[in-house]
Design an enzyme around this catalytic site. Structure first.
Site, PDB file in Angstrom:
ATOM      1  N   HIS A 188      -3.293  -6.866   9.903  1.00  0.00           N
ATOM      2  CA  HIS A 188      -4.164  -7.628  10.791  1.00  0.00           C
ATOM      3  C   HIS A 188      -3.849  -7.160  12.488  1.00  0.00           C
ATOM      4  O   HIS A 188      -3.903  -7.944  13.168  1.00  0.00           O
ATOM      5  CB  HIS A 188      -4.251  -8.966  10.811  1.00  0.00           C
ATOM      6  CG  HIS A 188      -4.623  -9.280   9.283  1.00  0.00           C
ATOM      7  ND1 HIS A 188      -4.220 -10.905   8.728  1.00  0.00           N
ATOM      8  CD2 HIS A 188      -5.417  -8.945   8.325  1.00  0.00           C
ATOM      9  CE1 HIS A 188      -4.986 -10.826   7.400  1.00  0.00           C
ATOM     10  NE2 HIS A 188      -5.364  -9.614   7.329  1.00  0.00           N
TER      11      HIS A 188
HETATM   12  C1  LIG Z   1      -5.141  -2.696   3.633  1.00  0.00           C
HETATM   13  C2  LIG Z   1      -5.668  -3.896   4.495  1.00  0.00           C
HETATM   14  C3  LIG Z   1      -6.409  -5.118   3.795  1.00  0.00           C
HETATM   15  C4  LIG Z   1      -6.893  -5.917   4.704  1.00  0.00           C
HETATM   16  N1  LIG Z   1      -7.076  -7.175   3.983  1.00  0.00           N
HETATM   17  C5  LIG Z   1      -8.012  -8.013   4.604  1.00  0.00           C
HETATM   18  C6  LIG Z   1      -8.799  -8.873   4.100  1.00  0.00           C
HETATM   19  O1  LIG Z   1      -8.593  -9.172   2.906  1.00  0.00           O
HETATM   20  N2  LIG Z   1      -9.679  -9.818   4.801  1.00  0.00           N
HETATM   21  C7  LIG Z   1      -9.858  -9.464   6.111  1.00  0.00           C
HETATM   22  O2  LIG Z   1     -10.727 -10.144   6.846  1.00  0.00           O
HETATM   23  N3  LIG Z   1      -9.393  -8.420   6.744  1.00  0.00           N
HETATM   24  C8  LIG Z   1      -8.501  -7.606   6.175  1.00  0.00           C
HETATM   25  N4  LIG Z   1      -8.057  -6.682   6.676  1.00  0.00           N
HETATM   26  C9  LIG Z   1      -8.125  -6.292   8.111  1.00  0.00           C
HETATM   27  C10 LIG Z   1      -9.500  -5.871   8.581  1.00  0.00           C
HETATM   28  O3  LIG Z   1     -10.056  -4.980   7.614  1.00  0.00           O
HETATM   29  C11 LIG Z   1      -9.556  -5.184   9.851  1.00  0.00           C
HETATM   30  O4  LIG Z   1      -9.110  -6.429  10.807  1.00  0.00           O
HETATM   31  C12 LIG Z   1     -10.722  -4.828  10.435  1.00  0.00           C
HETATM   32  O5  LIG Z   1     -11.656  -3.809   9.343  1.00  0.00           O
HETATM   33  C13 LIG Z   1     -10.654  -3.836  11.684  1.00  0.00           C
HETATM   34  O6  LIG Z   1     -11.903  -3.688  12.046  1.00  0.00           O
HETATM   35  P1  LIG Z   1     -12.106  -2.339  13.229  1.00  0.00           P
HETATM   36  O7  LIG Z   1     -13.505  -1.879  13.467  1.00  0.00           O
HETATM   37  O8  LIG Z   1     -11.206  -2.956  14.589  1.00  0.00           O
HETATM   38  O9  LIG Z   1     -11.162  -1.273  12.901  1.00  0.00           O
HETATM   39  P2  LIG Z   1     -11.289  -0.184  11.604  1.00  0.00           P
HETATM   40  O10 LIG Z   1     -12.072  -0.883  10.566  1.00  0.00           O
HETATM   41  O11 LIG Z   1      -9.997   0.188  11.238  1.00  0.00           O
HETATM   42  O12 LIG Z   1     -12.025   0.976  12.130  1.00  0.00           O
HETATM   43  C14 LIG Z   1     -11.798   2.022  13.042  1.00  0.00           C
HETATM   44  C15 LIG Z   1     -12.477   3.271  12.668  1.00  0.00           C
HETATM   45  O13 LIG Z   1     -12.109   4.140  13.549  1.00  0.00           O
HETATM   46  C16 LIG Z   1     -12.271   5.375  13.033  1.00  0.00           C
HETATM   47  N5  LIG Z   1     -11.459   6.060  14.465  1.00  0.00           N
HETATM   48  C17 LIG Z   1     -10.232   5.917  14.832  1.00  0.00           C
HETATM   49  N6  LIG Z   1      -9.830   6.728  15.662  1.00  0.00           N
HETATM   50  C18 LIG Z   1     -10.946   7.730  15.705  1.00  0.00           C
HETATM   51  C19 LIG Z   1     -11.067   8.842  16.505  1.00  0.00           C
HETATM   52  N7  LIG Z   1     -10.246   9.308  17.600  1.00  0.00           N
HETATM   53  N8  LIG Z   1     -12.299   9.613  16.442  1.00  0.00           N
HETATM   54  C20 LIG Z   1     -13.134   9.155  15.390  1.00  0.00           C
HETATM   55  N9  LIG Z   1     -12.884   8.082  14.584  1.00  0.00           N
HETATM   56  C21 LIG Z   1     -11.746   7.409  14.503  1.00  0.00           C
HETATM   57  C22 LIG Z   1     -11.151   4.963  12.001  1.00  0.00           C
HETATM   58  O14 LIG Z   1     -10.877   6.443  11.240  1.00  0.00           O
HETATM   59  C23 LIG Z   1     -12.005   4.045  11.378  1.00  0.00           C
HETATM   60  O15 LIG Z   1     -13.018   4.315  10.486  1.00  0.00           O
HETATM   61  C24 LIG Z   1      -7.025  -5.522   5.649  1.00  0.00           C
HETATM   62  C25 LIG Z   1      -6.991  -4.262   6.526  1.00  0.00           C
HETATM   63  C26 LIG Z   1      -6.311  -3.438   5.722  1.00  0.00           C
HETATM   64  C27 LIG Z   1      -6.054  -2.105   6.251  1.00  0.00           C
END
Ligand SMILES: Cc1cc2nc3c(=O)[nH]c(=O)nc-3n(C[C@H](O)[C@H](O)[C@H](O)COP(=O)(O)OP(=O)(O)OC[C@H]3O[C@@H](n4cnc5c(N)ncnc54)[C@H](O)[C@@H]3O)c2cc1C
Length: 524
Positions: free
Chosen positions: A464
Site C-alpha cells: 500500500h
Molecule cells: C500484491 C498487491 C496486493 C494488494 N492488495 C490490495 C487489496 O486487497 N485491497 C486493496 O484495496 N488494495 C490492495 N492493494 C493496493 C492497491 O491495489 C493499490 O493501492 C492501487 O491499485 C494503486 O493504484 P494506482 O492507480 O495508484 O497505481 P497502479 O494501480 O499501480 O497503476 C499504475 C499504472 O501505471 C503504469 N505505469 C507506471 N509507470 C509508467 C510509465 N512510465 N509509462 C506508462 N505506464 C506506467 C503501471 O504499469 C500501472 O499499470 C494491493 C496491491 C498489490 C500490488
C-alpha cells in the site's frame, strides 16, 4: 509530420488511470490517449482470485525490490506493483476497504480542502456496485463490483467466531457506520472472478472513438513548454514516440513511478535532480518523500482438521470455478479479519487479515501444510521513507526505501496486534482447530521483545505505498487540492501517491475514489 493532439494524455492504466480514461471519455468531445507500460491484462491467473501470488515476478509485475533496510526491518525486499491494464488492481488481493471516515476528515484538516469524508463519500458510492449493501453509504449501480466471496474457508470463519468470543464486535460492513470489529471482507470480484479497474472502467469504454489505448508504451519523459506540460515522450516497440496535449497531462503511474517520472522530467528536489544531471524545471522538495506503507506481519499456525487452501487446488475445484466462479479458487486468500483499537478509543490502530494457508514472504516461503495465517498490520504508521532516482535512465528501477519501523511506535503497535492475535487464537472456536504455532515456533512462551524481533524479521509490505506526491498547500506538498502539480501548468498527479496520509485500510478503493473526484474536477 504534425504530432497527434489529444485533450488529455493519461500515463498509466492502473486503478486511477482506468477511472480517468472512462469518466473523461463519457464526453464524446474529449479525446484521450491512455498509455500503459505493461501488456494487456490477459495473463493466466489475473481473473482467478486464488492465483494472485502466481502473478508476482511475472511480466505483469514491475518486480521492484526495496533498498537494503536498517536493522529496524529485516523482512523481505520483494515489492510487487502491477504493470498491466488495471495496474495493481489486476494483481491485488481484492479486499474492498475504503478507510476510516476520520482519515478523510484528517486530510481536509491538513490543508486538503474538499477531501473530508462527507465530500468524498459520493465518489465511493458512485463507483460501487455492491451485491449486498445499499444506500446511503453504498452504491448499487456503479462500475466497480463488490461482493461477498462465494467461498470462505471454515477456519477463516472460525477466526471471526474466536475474535467475537475474545470481545471484538461482529462487523458485517467495514465500510459502514463503524470500522472496528471482526467479519468477512467484501471483495472487488464479480461472480467469483477478479473485477479490476480495467474490468470496471476500461472494458465498457473500449469502443469509444475518442479513447486511444496503447499498451507496451513506457513513458520516459513529460514534455514542457516553459513550465507548461504539453505532452509526453514514450518508448513503444523499441521506437521513441511523442504525444501532445491540448489540455493536460494526467500522471497516474502509482506511488513509485509517478514521483520517478516527475523527477526524470525535472520536477522534484533540486539537489537530487542535479546530482543525476537532470535540469531543474521546478524545485519541489516533496516529490518522492513521505513514502509510507502498511507493514504486514504474519503469525502461522498448523491446523488439525481442515485442508489448507493450497491442498484444495484440485482439478475438480478448478472445474467448479470455471463453471460458475464457486469453490476455493474464488478465495482471495485474505478472507476474513477486522479492526482493533489496541489502545482503546474509536479509531483502530491494527488491521487483521486471515488466510487459510501460510502466507509468508508473499507466499513464496512454503511450510508444511495445513496452516492458517493471521496478518497484523498497523493502520497508521508514523515511519516515513522515500523514492529517489538511482539514475537518470527511465528504465532503471528507482530506489525504494520505506524505512519501516524507524518510528518505534509502529513496532509497538505491531507487537500489540501480535499479542491480540495470539489471544484470539486461544479462544475455543479457533483453538480447537489448531495444533500449534509454526511461525514463530514456540511463541506461546514469547515475550514482547521476541514478538518485536519476529515483526522485524518476518514482515513485508502490505502493498500500500502512498504519499510520494502528497496533496496539500504546505512546502512539501507536490499537488494542490485540485491535484495540480504546484508551480507547473497542465499537469496533475492522480493516483495513490497524492494521499497525504495513508488510510486505515487497503488502498484500492480510496485510489478509485480519488480518480472519480479528479475526473469531476477536470470536467468542471
Ligand atoms: C500484491 C498487491 C496486493 C494488494 N492488495 C490490495 C487489496 O486487497 N485491497 C486493496 O484495496 N488494495 C490492495 N492493494 C493496493 C492497491 O491495489 C493499490 O493501492 C492501487 O491499485 C494503486 O493504484 P494506482 O492507480 O495508484 O497505481 P497502479 O494501480 O499501480 O497503476 C499504475 C499504472 O501505471 C503504469 N505505469 C507506471 N509507470 C509508467 C510509465 N512510465 N509509462 C506508462 N505506464 C506506467 C503501471 O504499469 C500501472 O499499470 C494491493 C496491491 C498489490 C500490488
Amino acid at each position: 509530420m504534425p504530432l497527434p493532439i489529444f485533450d488529455f494524455v493519461i500515463v498509466g492504466a492502473g486503478s486511477a488511470g482506468c477511472v480517468l480514461a472512462s469518466r473523461l471519455t463519457e464526453d464524446p468531445s474529449i479525446r484521450v490517449l491512455l498509455l500503459e507500460a505493461g501488456p494487456a491484462d490477459d495473463a493466466p491467473g489475473i481473473r482467478i482470485p486464488a492465483m494472485t501470488t502466481s502473478l508476482f515476478g511475472s511480466e505483469v509485475d514491475w518486480g521492484y525490490e526495496l533498498d537494503q533496510q536498517a536493522p529496524n526491518y529485516q523482512g523481505t525486499a520483494v515489492y510487487p506493483r502491477g504493470r498491466t491494464l488495471g495496474g495493481s488492481s489486476s494483481i491485488n488481493m481484492m479486499i474492498y476497504i475504503r478507510g476510516n471516515r476520520a482519515d478523510f476528515d484528517e486530510w481536509a484538516a491538513s490543508s486538503c480542502l474538499g477531501w473530508d469524508y462527507n465530500s468524498v463519500l459520493p465518489y465511493f458510492v458512485r463507483a460501487e456496485h455492491n451485491s449486498r449493501l445499499a444506500g446511503p453509504l453504498h452504491g448499487t449501480d456503479g462500475p466497480l463490483h463488490v461482493e461477498d466471496r462465494p467461498f470462505t474457508h471454515e477456519l477463516s470463519a472460525a477466526w471471526v467466531e474466536a475474535a467475537v468470543a475474545w470481545g471484538l464486535p461482529r462487523n458485517d460492513d467495514f465500510n459502514g457506520a463503524a470500522q472496528t470489529g471482526a467479519g468477512e471482507y467484501q471483495v472487488t470480484c464479480h461472480g467469483g472472478r477478479r473485477w479490476s479497474a480495467a474490468d470496471a472502467y476500461l472494458r465498457p469504454a473500449l469502443d469509444r472513438p475518442n479513447l486511444t489505448i496503447k499498451t507496451g508504451a513506457h513513458v520516459t519523459r513529460i514534455l514542457f513548454d516553459g513550465t507548461r506540460a504539453v505532452g509526453v515522450e514514450y518508448l513503444r516497440d523499441g521506437t521513441s514516440e511523442s504525444a501532445r496535449v491540448g489540455s493536460e497531462v494526467l500522471l497516474s503511474g502509482g506511488s513509485i513511478n509517478s514521483p520517478q517520472l516527475l523527477m526524470l522530467s525535472g520536477v522534484g528536489p533540486a539537489d537530487h535532480l542535479r546530482s543525476h544531471g537532470i535540469p531543474v524545471l521546478a524545485d519541489l522538495p516533496g516529490v518522492g518523500r513521505n513514502l509510507h506503507d502498511h507493514t504486514f506481519t504474519p503469525l502461522v499456525w498448523e491446523t488439525r482438521d481442515h485442508p489448507d487452501l493450497l491442498e484444495l487446488a484440485t482439478p475438480e475445484n478448478m472445474a467448479a470455478w470455471q463453471n460458475d466462479g464457486s469453490g476455493p479458487f474464488a478465495s482471495n486468500a485474505g478472507e476474513t479479519g477486522g479492526y482493533l483499537s489496541s489502545q482503546g478509543g474509536d479509531l483502530p490502530d491494527v488491521q487483521f487479515i486471515i488466510g487459510p494457508t501460510a502466507f509468508v514472504h508473499h507466499g513464496r516461503t512454503q511450510l508444511e501444510m495445513p496452516n492458517i495465517t493471521t496478518v497484523i498490520s498497523p493502520t497508521r504508521p508514523a515511519s516515513r521513507g522515500q523514492v529517489t532516482l538511482r539514475s537518470a535512465d527511465p528504465f532503471a528501477a528507482p530506489s525504494i526505501d520505506p524505512r519501516y519501523f524507524t518510528e518505534p511506535g509502529d513496532l509497538a503497535v505491531a507487537v500489540s496486534g501480535l499479542w491480540a492475535a495470539l489471544d484470539i487464537a486461544s479462544q475455543g472456536p479457533l483453538a480447537r482447530h489448531l495444533r500449534g504455532l509454526r511461525l514463530p515456533a514456540g511463541a506461546t512462551k514469547a515475550d514482547s521483545t521476541d514478538l518485536a524481533e519476529h515483526a522485524r524479521r518476518q514482515s513485508q509490505t502490505s502493498y500500500h505505498p502512498v504519499g510520494t506526491c502528497a496533496m496539500g498547500t504546505h512546502d512539501h506538498a507536490v499537488v494542490d487540492p485540485e491535484l495540480k502539480v504546484r508551480g507547473i501548468d497542465g499537469l496533475r498527479v492522480i493516483d495513490a501517491s497524492v494521499m497525504p496520509v495513508i488510510t486505515r485500510g487497503n488502498t484500492n478503493a480510496p485510489t478509485i475514489m480519488i480518480a472519480e473526484k479528479a475526473a469531476e474536477l477536470i470536467k468542471a
